[in-house]
Design a protein around this motif. Structure first.
Motif, PDB file in Angstrom:
ATOM      1  N   ILE A   1       0.893  -1.155   0.066  1.00 47.67           N
ATOM      2  CA  ILE A   1       0.069  -0.017  -0.015  1.00 47.67           C
ATOM      3  C   ILE A   1       0.734   1.220   0.031  1.00 47.67           C
ATOM      4  CG2 ILE A   1      -0.128   0.346   2.618  1.00 47.67           C
ATOM      5  CD1 ILE A   1      -3.184   0.906   2.219  1.00 47.67           C
ATOM      6  N   ASP A   2       0.421   2.343  -0.694  1.00 46.98           N
ATOM      7  CA  ASP A   2       1.163   3.510  -0.622  1.00 46.98           C
ATOM      8  C   ASP A   2       1.039   4.306   0.627  1.00 46.98           C
ATOM      9  OD1 ASP A   2       1.654   3.251  -3.518  1.00 46.98           O
ATOM     10  OD2 ASP A   2      -0.168   4.030  -4.082  1.00 46.98           O
TER      11      ASP A   2
ATOM     12  N   ALA B   1       3.102  12.446   5.831  1.00 47.71           N
ATOM     13  CA  ALA B   1       4.385  11.649   6.487  1.00 47.71           C
ATOM     14  C   ALA B   1       5.609  11.974   5.512  1.00 47.71           C
ATOM     15  CB  ALA B   1       4.185  10.017   6.211  1.00 47.71           C
ATOM     16  N   ILE B   2       5.455  13.311   5.338  1.00 55.67           N
ATOM     17  CA  ILE B   2       6.785  13.879   4.247  1.00 55.67           C
ATOM     18  C   ILE B   2       7.816  13.834   4.906  1.00 55.67           C
ATOM     19  CG2 ILE B   2       5.888  16.155   4.660  1.00 55.67           C
ATOM     20  CD1 ILE B   2       7.688  14.790   1.464  1.00 55.67           C
ATOM     21  N   ASN B   3       7.960  14.165   6.279  1.00 51.73           N
ATOM     22  CA  ASN B   3       9.098  14.325   7.151  1.00 51.73           C
ATOM     23  C   ASN B   3       9.757  13.150   7.396  1.00 51.73           C
ATOM     24  OD1 ASN B   3      10.683  16.714   8.480  1.00 51.73           O
ATOM     25  ND2 ASN B   3      10.540  15.288  10.094  1.00 51.73           N
TER      26      ASN B   3
END
Length: 228
Positions: free
Chosen positions: A37-38, A47-49
């Protein structure tokens, strides 16, 4: 030996694929979807950091792998080899830890604050540097990057271990300190890599100069043909 590294990784990747395919066949597609799953959430850049932090750590491990590849061209120093190998393992582990929350799990199992585990890892890195790191040969820039990583790592551990969980803006300060620490450690690795590349270039230039000098001497020493 190095030519077998790619075979090893192909073998690991093959085993990985077989396991996941087997899970889908033996269990269900819905269950195996958990592993494919992505990373997505209710907001953009979810959840970029964490993704950035994991990338920086794994990129650091990769750079140290490249340093290992260039090391044999510079010198056959077992101490340096041991240090760079340890850095590949260390930062590779930290990248996986950040992605899979390993130290949080260990802290829960051991019943201790997980910040203590991070502090212990910091002590391990210091020991590795003092034992195997050829730090006296590092440039001032390299050392400054390492110090920057140490400062932000210490700040992250302090915030994680001592600040109240609900304090504003505790979460941002902790995670962004980690991102800064990982950025500095990436620059630290890149600085060492660049220094090694410069040494290789310098030695190549010296070798070319000596080769041309030997060629000129050889040409000069040839007997001159007699006229008439």
């Amino acid at each position: 030996m190095k030519k077998y590294y790619s075979y090893f990784w192909f073998f690991i990747l093959t085993i990985y694929c077989v396991i996941l395919i087997s899970i889908e066949v033996k269990v269900s597609q819905d269950f195996v979807r958990n592993f494919f799953i992505d990373i997505q959430g209710s907001v953009p850049f979810y959840a970029i950091n964490t993704s950035l932090s994991v990338f920086l750590l794994l990129a650091t491990a990769l750079i140290f792998s490249l340093i290992l590849a260039t090391l044999s061209s510079i010198e056959n120093n077992s101490q340096n080899i041991n240090f760079y190998r340890s850095q590949v393992v260390f930062f590779g582990y930290l990248g996986l830890d950040d992605r899979f929350l390993i130290h949080e799990y260990l802290g829960h199992v051991l019943g201790i604050n997980d910040a203590l585990i991070l502090a212990g890892l910091g002590v391990v890195e210091i020991i590795l540097i003092l034992t195997w790191g050829n730090y006296r040969q590092w440039s001032r820039t390299t050392i400054n990057y390492l110090l920057g990583a140490a400062v932000f790592s210490a700040l992250m551990i302090l915030i994680d271990g001592a600040f109240p969980r609900e304090m504003i803006p505790r979460l941002s300060l902790e995670d962004l300190s980690k991102t800064w620490a990982n950025t500095f450690i990436l620059l630290f690795a890149w600085s060492i890599f660049s220094q090694n590349i410069n040494i290789i270039k310098l030695k190549a230039q010296q070798y070319d100069a000596l080769s041309r000098e030997d060629l000129n001497i050889s040409e000069y020493s040839k007997p001159k043909p007699k006229l008439g």
